[in-house]
Design a protein around this motif. Sequence first.
Motif, PDB file in Angstrom:
ATOM      1  N   ASN A 137       2.974  -8.401  13.062  1.00  0.00           N
ATOM      2  CA  ASN A 137       4.190  -8.721  12.308  1.00  0.00           C
ATOM      3  C   ASN A 137       4.128  -8.128  10.897  1.00  0.00           C
ATOM      4  O   ASN A 137       4.707  -8.672   9.972  1.00  0.00           O
ATOM      5  CB  ASN A 137       4.383 -10.239  12.255  1.00  0.00           C
ATOM      6  CG  ASN A 137       5.836 -10.632  12.185  1.00  0.00           C
ATOM      7  OD1 ASN A 137       6.714  -9.884  12.602  1.00  0.00           O
ATOM      8  ND2 ASN A 137       6.096 -11.808  11.658  1.00  0.00           N
ATOM      9  N   GLY A 138       3.394  -7.015  10.751  1.00  0.00           N
ATOM     10  CA  GLY A 138       3.219  -6.350   9.467  1.00  0.00           C
ATOM     11  C   GLY A 138       1.766  -6.427   9.035  1.00  0.00           C
ATOM     12  O   GLY A 138       0.970  -7.143   9.630  1.00  0.00           O
ATOM     13  N   PRO A 139       1.409  -5.680   8.000  1.00  0.00           N
ATOM     14  CA  PRO A 139       0.017  -5.646   7.545  1.00  0.00           C
ATOM     15  C   PRO A 139      -0.522  -7.047   7.235  1.00  0.00           C
ATOM     16  O   PRO A 139       0.094  -7.820   6.506  1.00  0.00           O
ATOM     17  CB  PRO A 139       0.076  -4.786   6.279  1.00  0.00           C
ATOM     18  CG  PRO A 139       1.301  -3.951   6.448  1.00  0.00           C
ATOM     19  CD  PRO A 139       2.274  -4.816   7.213  1.00  0.00           C
ATOM     20  N   GLY A 140      -1.659  -7.365   7.843  1.00  0.00           N
ATOM     21  CA  GLY A 140      -2.300  -8.647   7.614  1.00  0.00           C
ATOM     22  C   GLY A 140      -1.628  -9.829   8.286  1.00  0.00           C
ATOM     23  O   GLY A 140      -1.973 -10.973   8.014  1.00  0.00           O
ATOM     24  N   ARG A 141      -0.670  -9.578   9.174  1.00  0.00           N
ATOM     25  CA  ARG A 141       0.076 -10.664   9.831  1.00  0.00           C
ATOM     26  C   ARG A 141      -0.152 -10.607  11.336  1.00  0.00           C
ATOM     27  O   ARG A 141       0.665 -10.089  12.087  1.00  0.00           O
ATOM     28  CB  ARG A 141       1.558 -10.557   9.487  1.00  0.00           C
ATOM     29  CG  ARG A 141       1.777 -10.739   7.964  1.00  0.00           C
ATOM     30  CD  ARG A 141       3.209 -10.848   7.576  1.00  0.00           C
ATOM     31  NE  ARG A 141       3.794 -12.054   8.157  1.00  0.00           N
ATOM     32  CZ  ARG A 141       5.100 -12.233   8.280  1.00  0.00           C
ATOM     33  NH1 ARG A 141       5.934 -11.314   7.878  1.00  0.00           N
ATOM     34  NH2 ARG A 141       5.565 -13.335   8.821  1.00  0.00           N
ATOM     35  N   ALA A 142      -1.272 -11.163  11.739  1.00  0.00           N
ATOM     36  CA  ALA A 142      -1.599 -11.231  13.169  1.00  0.00           C
ATOM     37  C   ALA A 142      -0.674 -12.235  13.857  1.00  0.00           C
ATOM     38  O   ALA A 142      -0.208 -13.200  13.241  1.00  0.00           O
ATOM     39  CB  ALA A 142      -3.052 -11.652  13.353  1.00  0.00           C
ATOM     40  N   MET A 143      -0.417 -12.005  15.118  1.00  0.00           N
ATOM     41  CA  MET A 143       0.397 -12.915  15.933  1.00  0.00           C
ATOM     42  C   MET A 143      -0.285 -13.124  17.282  1.00  0.00           C
ATOM     43  O   MET A 143      -1.012 -12.243  17.768  1.00  0.00           O
ATOM     44  CB  MET A 143       1.797 -12.326  16.177  1.00  0.00           C
ATOM     45  CG  MET A 143       2.622 -12.104  14.916  1.00  0.00           C
ATOM     46  SD  MET A 143       3.072 -13.615  14.049  1.00  0.00           S
ATOM     47  CE  MET A 143       4.467 -14.161  15.033  1.00  0.00           C
ATOM     48  N   ALA A 144      -0.037 -14.277  17.870  1.00  0.00           N
ATOM     49  CA  ALA A 144      -0.437 -14.522  19.255  1.00  0.00           C
ATOM     50  C   ALA A 144       0.676 -13.961  20.131  1.00  0.00           C
ATOM     51  O   ALA A 144       1.851 -14.302  19.956  1.00  0.00           O
ATOM     52  CB  ALA A 144      -0.618 -16.013  19.506  1.00  0.00           C
ATOM     53  N   VAL A 145       0.312 -13.082  21.052  1.00  0.00           N
ATOM     54  CA  VAL A 145       1.282 -12.422  21.929  1.00  0.00           C
ATOM     55  C   VAL A 145       1.009 -12.883  23.353  1.00  0.00           C
ATOM     56  O   VAL A 145      -0.118 -12.798  23.842  1.00  0.00           O
ATOM     57  CB  VAL A 145       1.172 -10.881  21.811  1.00  0.00           C
ATOM     58  CG1 VAL A 145       2.190 -10.202  22.722  1.00  0.00           C
ATOM     59  CG2 VAL A 145       1.367 -10.448  20.361  1.00  0.00           C
ATOM     60  N   PHE A 146       2.052 -13.376  24.012  1.00  0.00           N
ATOM     61  CA  PHE A 146       1.943 -13.930  25.361  1.00  0.00           C
ATOM     62  C   PHE A 146       2.617 -13.002  26.366  1.00  0.00           C
ATOM     63  O   PHE A 146       3.712 -12.502  26.104  1.00  0.00           O
ATOM     64  CB  PHE A 146       2.640 -15.291  25.446  1.00  0.00           C
ATOM     65  CG  PHE A 146       2.227 -16.258  24.380  1.00  0.00           C
ATOM     66  CD1 PHE A 146       0.982 -16.855  24.408  1.00  0.00           C
ATOM     67  CD2 PHE A 146       3.097 -16.583  23.349  1.00  0.00           C
ATOM     68  CE1 PHE A 146       0.605 -17.755  23.438  1.00  0.00           C
ATOM     69  CE2 PHE A 146       2.737 -17.483  22.362  1.00  0.00           C
ATOM     70  CZ  PHE A 146       1.487 -18.075  22.410  1.00  0.00           C
ATOM     71  N   HIS A 147       1.981 -12.833  27.524  1.00  0.00           N
ATOM     72  CA  HIS A 147       2.552 -12.055  28.632  1.00  0.00           C
ATOM     73  C   HIS A 147       2.286 -12.784  29.941  1.00  0.00           C
ATOM     74  O   HIS A 147       1.241 -13.412  30.099  1.00  0.00           O
ATOM     75  CB  HIS A 147       1.885 -10.670  28.747  1.00  0.00           C
ATOM     76  CG  HIS A 147       2.249  -9.737  27.660  1.00  0.00           C
ATOM     77  ND1 HIS A 147       1.459  -9.543  26.557  1.00  0.00           N
ATOM     78  CD2 HIS A 147       3.320  -8.928  27.502  1.00  0.00           C
ATOM     79  CE1 HIS A 147       2.023  -8.658  25.763  1.00  0.00           C
ATOM     80  NE2 HIS A 147       3.149  -8.270  26.311  1.00  0.00           N
TER      81      HIS A 147
END
Length: 157
Positions: A137-147
């Motif tokens: 979600n941009g530099p330094g903005r990790a996200m949990a991504v579900f599939h």
Amino acid sequence: MIVIMGIHIAPAAVADFHQVLNDHSRYWGERDLRSLHLLALVQEFGSTCMVARAEDGIRGYVFGFVTPDGTGYVHLIATRDDARGTGLGRRLYTAFAEAAERHGARKLKAITSVENTGSIAFHRSLGFDTKIVDDYNGPGRAMAVFHRDLPLTVSRP
């Protein structure tokens, strides 16, 4: 339309969108996520944006769409504070998955912040694979991504 225990799950209308924003804190508590609520989703992808209505108002909703590559993307899903733990979130996900499949989806995707442990646990309980993606979600903005693949078959917790 799906009807279970006096709750009707049906495509969202513009008036539903405005009602959800008016009652925002009932769904999200102290977190202000109103900027993520995009009226265009309801206007352009109304058949994959669902609300769960009861006599006392909207108990939950899911806003999403199907991407050109056949992914049913869940942008937002929420249940009202008095509807949590009832299985409504699972029923909303099922309704979304069925609508997404009708529009050609073969898989599902969602994202959340890495701090949102409740959402991560919920998606895992639905059989989603989870990856933490740095800078999603941009530099330094990790996200949990579900599939996960479709079809989605869920049971009550």
